[in-house]
Design a protein around this motif. Sequence first.
Motif, PDB file in Angstrom:
ATOM      1  N   THR A 127       0.756  17.606  -7.435  1.00 11.16           N
ATOM      2  CA  THR A 127      -0.552  16.944  -7.248  1.00 11.16           C
ATOM      3  C   THR A 127      -1.403  17.583  -6.145  1.00 11.16           C
ATOM      4  O   THR A 127      -2.512  18.025  -6.428  1.00 11.16           O
ATOM      5  CB  THR A 127      -0.415  15.416  -7.021  1.00 11.16           C
ATOM      6  OG1 THR A 127       0.428  15.202  -5.910  1.00 11.16           O
ATOM      7  CG2 THR A 127       0.117  14.698  -8.224  1.00 11.16           C
ATOM      8  N   GLY A 185       7.109   0.222  -6.510  1.00 16.15           N
ATOM      9  CA  GLY A 185       5.664   0.196  -6.263  1.00 16.15           C
ATOM     10  C   GLY A 185       4.922   1.175  -7.157  1.00 16.15           C
ATOM     11  O   GLY A 185       3.901   0.828  -7.773  1.00 16.15           O
ATOM     12  N   SER A 186       5.436   2.412  -7.249  1.00 11.71           N
ATOM     13  CA  SER A 186       4.717   3.412  -8.052  1.00 11.71           C
ATOM     14  C   SER A 186       4.854   3.101  -9.545  1.00 11.71           C
ATOM     15  O   SER A 186       3.924   3.375 -10.321  1.00 11.71           O
ATOM     16  CB  SER A 186       5.211   4.820  -7.728  1.00 11.71           C
ATOM     17  OG  SER A 186       6.596   4.854  -7.573  1.00 11.71           O
ATOM     18  N   ALA A 201       0.851  -1.208   0.000  1.00 12.20           N
ATOM     19  CA  ALA A 201       0.000   0.000   0.000  1.00 12.20           C
ATOM     20  C   ALA A 201       0.879   1.248   0.000  1.00 12.20           C
ATOM     21  O   ALA A 201       1.933   1.266   0.639  1.00 12.20           O
ATOM     22  CB  ALA A 201      -0.879  -0.003   1.238  1.00 12.20           C
ATOM     23  N   HIS A 202       0.461   2.268  -0.746  1.00 12.26           N
ATOM     24  CA  HIS A 202       1.275   3.497  -0.843  1.00 12.26           C
ATOM     25  C   HIS A 202       0.435   4.746  -0.617  1.00 12.26           C
ATOM     26  O   HIS A 202      -0.724   4.797  -1.034  1.00 12.26           O
ATOM     27  CB  HIS A 202       1.898   3.609  -2.240  1.00 12.26           C
ATOM     28  CG  HIS A 202       2.987   2.623  -2.456  1.00 12.26           C
ATOM     29  ND1 HIS A 202       4.281   2.848  -2.081  1.00 12.26           N
ATOM     30  CD2 HIS A 202       2.958   1.379  -2.976  1.00 12.26           C
ATOM     31  CE1 HIS A 202       5.013   1.805  -2.367  1.00 12.26           C
ATOM     32  NE2 HIS A 202       4.234   0.883  -2.917  1.00 12.26           N
ATOM     33  N   PRO A 203       1.042   5.769  -0.008  1.00 15.71           N
ATOM     34  CA  PRO A 203       0.312   7.027   0.145  1.00 15.71           C
ATOM     35  C   PRO A 203       0.415   7.885  -1.131  1.00 15.71           C
ATOM     36  O   PRO A 203       1.519   8.086  -1.638  1.00 15.71           O
ATOM     37  CB  PRO A 203       1.054   7.716   1.308  1.00 15.71           C
ATOM     38  CG  PRO A 203       2.432   7.143   1.300  1.00 15.71           C
ATOM     39  CD  PRO A 203       2.384   5.810   0.622  1.00 15.71           C
ATOM     40  N   ARG A 243       3.999   9.438 -10.029  1.00 16.97           N
ATOM     41  CA  ARG A 243       5.215   9.345 -10.831  1.00 16.97           C
ATOM     42  C   ARG A 243       5.975   8.074 -10.423  1.00 16.97           C
ATOM     43  O   ARG A 243       6.006   7.730  -9.245  1.00 16.97           O
ATOM     44  CB  ARG A 243       6.074  10.582 -10.559  1.00 16.97           C
ATOM     45  CG  ARG A 243       7.251  10.636 -11.446  1.00 16.97           C
ATOM     46  CD  ARG A 243       7.993  11.922 -11.281  1.00 16.97           C
ATOM     47  NE  ARG A 243       9.282  11.758 -11.910  1.00 16.97           N
ATOM     48  CZ  ARG A 243      10.316  12.536 -11.696  1.00 16.97           C
ATOM     49  NH1 ARG A 243      10.205  13.560 -10.885  1.00 16.97           N
ATOM     50  NH2 ARG A 243      11.447  12.317 -12.300  1.00 16.97           N
TER      51      ARG A 243
HETATM   52  C1  LIG Z   1       1.653  12.027   2.198  1.00 14.74           C
HETATM   53  C2  LIG Z   1       2.257  11.532   0.905  1.00 14.74           C
HETATM   54  C3  LIG Z   1       1.662  11.861  -0.294  1.00 14.74           C
HETATM   55  C4  LIG Z   1       2.227  11.417  -1.496  1.00 14.74           C
HETATM   56  N1  LIG Z   1       1.636  11.752  -2.674  1.00 14.74           N
HETATM   57  C5  LIG Z   1       2.190  11.356  -3.832  1.00 14.74           C
HETATM   58  C6  LIG Z   1       1.594  11.707  -5.082  1.00 14.74           C
HETATM   59  O1  LIG Z   1       0.567  12.379  -5.136  1.00 14.74           O
HETATM   60  N2  LIG Z   1       2.194  11.269  -6.206  1.00 14.74           N
HETATM   61  C7  LIG Z   1       3.350  10.517  -6.181  1.00 14.74           C
HETATM   62  O2  LIG Z   1       3.846  10.140  -7.251  1.00 14.74           O
HETATM   63  N3  LIG Z   1       3.943  10.190  -5.016  1.00 14.74           N
HETATM   64  C8  LIG Z   1       3.382  10.571  -3.853  1.00 14.74           C
HETATM   65  N4  LIG Z   1       3.965  10.217  -2.669  1.00 14.74           N
HETATM   66  C9  LIG Z   1       5.190   9.435  -2.695  1.00 14.74           C
HETATM   67  C10 LIG Z   1       4.870   7.973  -2.871  1.00 14.74           C
HETATM   68  O3  LIG Z   1       4.095   7.473  -1.823  1.00 14.74           O
HETATM   69  C11 LIG Z   1       6.188   7.197  -2.910  1.00 14.74           C
HETATM   70  O4  LIG Z   1       6.907   7.627  -4.027  1.00 14.74           O
HETATM   71  C12 LIG Z   1       5.934   5.782  -3.075  1.00 14.74           C
HETATM   72  O5  LIG Z   1       5.354   5.239  -1.903  1.00 14.74           O
HETATM   73  C13 LIG Z   1       7.261   5.129  -3.321  1.00 14.74           C
HETATM   74  O6  LIG Z   1       7.084   3.732  -3.308  1.00 14.74           O
HETATM   75  P1  LIG Z   1       7.799   2.846  -4.377  1.00 14.74           P
HETATM   76  O7  LIG Z   1       7.528   1.415  -4.049  1.00 14.74           O
HETATM   77  O8  LIG Z   1       7.474   3.307  -5.709  1.00 14.74           O
HETATM   78  O9  LIG Z   1       9.322   3.162  -4.153  1.00 14.74           O
HETATM   79  P2  LIG Z   1      10.316   2.515  -3.172  1.00 14.74           P
HETATM   80  O10 LIG Z   1      11.608   2.459  -3.911  1.00 14.74           O
HETATM   81  O11 LIG Z   1       9.813   1.264  -2.538  1.00 14.74           O
HETATM   82  O12 LIG Z   1      10.366   3.614  -2.063  1.00 14.74           O
HETATM   83  C14 LIG Z   1      10.828   4.894  -2.356  1.00 14.74           C
HETATM   84  C15 LIG Z   1      10.620   5.769  -1.152  1.00 14.74           C
HETATM   85  O13 LIG Z   1       9.253   5.772  -0.752  1.00 14.74           O
HETATM   86  C16 LIG Z   1       9.100   5.363   0.609  1.00 14.74           C
HETATM   87  N5  LIG Z   1       7.909   4.485   0.719  1.00 14.74           N
HETATM   88  C17 LIG Z   1       7.681   3.334   0.066  1.00 14.74           C
HETATM   89  N6  LIG Z   1       6.487   2.838   0.406  1.00 14.74           N
HETATM   90  C18 LIG Z   1       5.952   3.707   1.293  1.00 14.74           C
HETATM   91  C19 LIG Z   1       4.739   3.744   2.035  1.00 14.74           C
HETATM   92  N7  LIG Z   1       3.807   2.797   1.928  1.00 14.74           N
HETATM   93  N8  LIG Z   1       4.531   4.788   2.885  1.00 14.74           N
HETATM   94  C20 LIG Z   1       5.465   5.749   3.015  1.00 14.74           C
HETATM   95  N9  LIG Z   1       6.631   5.774   2.346  1.00 14.74           N
HETATM   96  C21 LIG Z   1       6.873   4.762   1.505  1.00 14.74           C
HETATM   97  C22 LIG Z   1      10.357   4.616   0.932  1.00 14.74           C
HETATM   98  O14 LIG Z   1      10.720   4.751   2.291  1.00 14.74           O
HETATM   99  C23 LIG Z   1      11.373   5.315   0.065  1.00 14.74           C
HETATM  100  O15 LIG Z   1      11.871   6.457   0.695  1.00 14.74           O
HETATM  101  C24 LIG Z   1       3.403  10.628  -1.470  1.00 14.74           C
HETATM  102  C25 LIG Z   1       3.991  10.283  -0.252  1.00 14.74           C
HETATM  103  C26 LIG Z   1       3.420  10.725   0.930  1.00 14.74           C
HETATM  104  C27 LIG Z   1       4.063  10.334   2.229  1.00 14.74           C
END
Ligand SMILES: Cc1cc2nc3c(=O)[nH]c(=O)nc-3n(C[C@H](O)[C@H](O)[C@H](O)COP(=O)(O)OP(=O)(O)OC[C@H]3O[C@@H](n4cnc5c(N)ncnc54)[C@H](O)[C@@H]3O)c2cc1C
Length: 477
Positions: free
Chosen positions: A361, A319-320, A295-297, A314
């Motif tokens: 966003t 995950g994204s 799950a991702h925020p 992006r």
């Molecule tokens: C409040 C908030 C709002 C966001 N809004 C957007 C948005 O509108 N658009 C967008 O593109 N991105 C957004 N993000 C960022 C997005 O959540 C991360 O880029 C994404 O979770 C990365 O996960 P990944 O598996 O792609 O990358 P990974 O390589 O697994 O992780 C990259 C980074 O993201 C962090 N991360 C991974 N999973 C999570 C999780 N479940 N919760 C918190 N941090 C995590 C890791 O610690 C690391 O620093 C937001 C983040 C937060 C905290």
Amino acid sequence: MTLTAPKPTSAAARRKNVATQREIQIKKRYIARLRRGDLLETIVYFSVAIVLALFLADGGATYFLSLKDVTTGIGIVTGLVGSDLMLIMLILAARIPVIDRTFGHDKALAVHRKLGKPVLYLILAHMFLLMIGYGIAQGLNPIAEAIDMIVNQQDMSIAFIATGLLIAVVVTSLVIVRRKLSYEFWYIVHLLSYGAILLALPHQFTQGMMFAEGTWARWYWMALYVGALASITIFRVIIPVASSLRHDLRVSSVDIEAPGVVSVTMTGRDINALRAQGGQFFTWRFWAPNMWWDAHPYSLSAHPDGRSLRITVRDLGKGSARLLSLKPGTRVSFEGPYGIFTDASRTTKKAVFVGAGIGITPIRAILESSDLDPLEATVILRGSDAQDVYLWQETYDLCVEKSASLRVLVGHRPKGVNTWLSAEAYSKGESLLTLAPQIKNSDLYICGPTPWTDLVVRDAKRLGLQDHQIHAERFDF
Ligand SMILES: Cc1cc2nc3c(=O)[nH]c(=O)nc-3n(C[C@H](O)[C@H](O)[C@H](O)COP(=O)(O)OP(=O)(O)OC[C@H]3O[C@@H](n4cnc5c(N)ncnc54)[C@H](O)[C@@H]3O)c2cc1C
């Protein structure tokens, strides 16, 4: 008696009156939030005071009457205060709506993190001081006393395991260690903190004075434990599951915005009941192969229209990146909405929105949902090239609709200068003040990469903006 008709007010005077009313409303809402914050903070300090008062009321003072018992007395106090703060840490991470609406999710988690080390030190002090204190009483050295506790005293072996788990949780949460770990690994170790709390509980019943029968302390601690664990269960499990089932969200479209950037629109039942605001975020789980376990925020990239919710993502990591291949029809579950990167945190009528890259966003969504009079808002967008200014056309249209001024700064930063501006803007002598002349009397909303955000905050503070005027959404917890 003669009645005089009220003088007809001019349209300009009426507009001014409405604007003043709105300013008063914003101030009232801000003051109410401040008061709520003060009250919640007072409750935290009060809880520590209650713990100490209950300890003294239940005979704790006797430990401080003779020198040989002092170590034990301090050891008990550190254990009580440490346990109290640990439960407060749980409450702060429980996503309780009143805490989120008052401080914002990010600030609540920042305090949760800040408490981690002091709580560990208090619990370690509790353990070592009692090893020394009880050792003195029994004529044993601290190591022999520890062995005696583990072997002969009920529930002490699992209390030692609980301390070990707590050390693992705090160490993996230290910034320097966490950066080296995957989010998933950190998350699983973090879940052990619940194990630590549950394993530590039995020795508090059998050995400690927290739950001694017939004491007020027993009721206080039971209420705190039940309250904290129930908050986690209700707000992090029951409500998200019930809300996901009720709203039955499905992906309705996946639109490419730019290379590696997609907007995902989801439709479902009774979306208005979520009462989500532009600028808030949800934690999303997409029920597709390879995705459902993760799950991702993501922030909303549009203010909810009652029928759908939209995010723009992006591919910043594994995950994204998977979201780029998301199929319409995919079922979605969620936790949220969270955060006060919204109109709710406004302290004044005017606003400046500064966004970079995918940080656009929540900026675009809050601009759409904000109550703004013409010429009250300035939007500053930043990208390393024109393609990096995502959702550009929509943001432009919104600025026209709201008569907001829009400045776009593209291109890389100047070499060797620590600035958030583009090289071109920097060479022209632009600054936050030239780009948004009303900034000193405005709320400033910032979203972009963390180091970049820090530079905008630095410049805002140099201009004299107060902390309450600055609202930064950081895409890392
Ligand atoms: C409040 C908030 C709002 C966001 N809004 C957007 C948005 O509108 N658009 C967008 O593109 N991105 C957004 N993000 C960022 C997005 O959540 C991360 O880029 C994404 O979770 C990365 O996960 P990944 O598996 O792609 O990358 P990974 O390589 O697994 O992780 C990259 C980074 O993201 C962090 N991360 C991974 N999973 C999570 C999780 N479940 N919760 C918190 N941090 C995590 C890791 O610690 C690391 O620093 C937001 C983040 C937060 C905290």
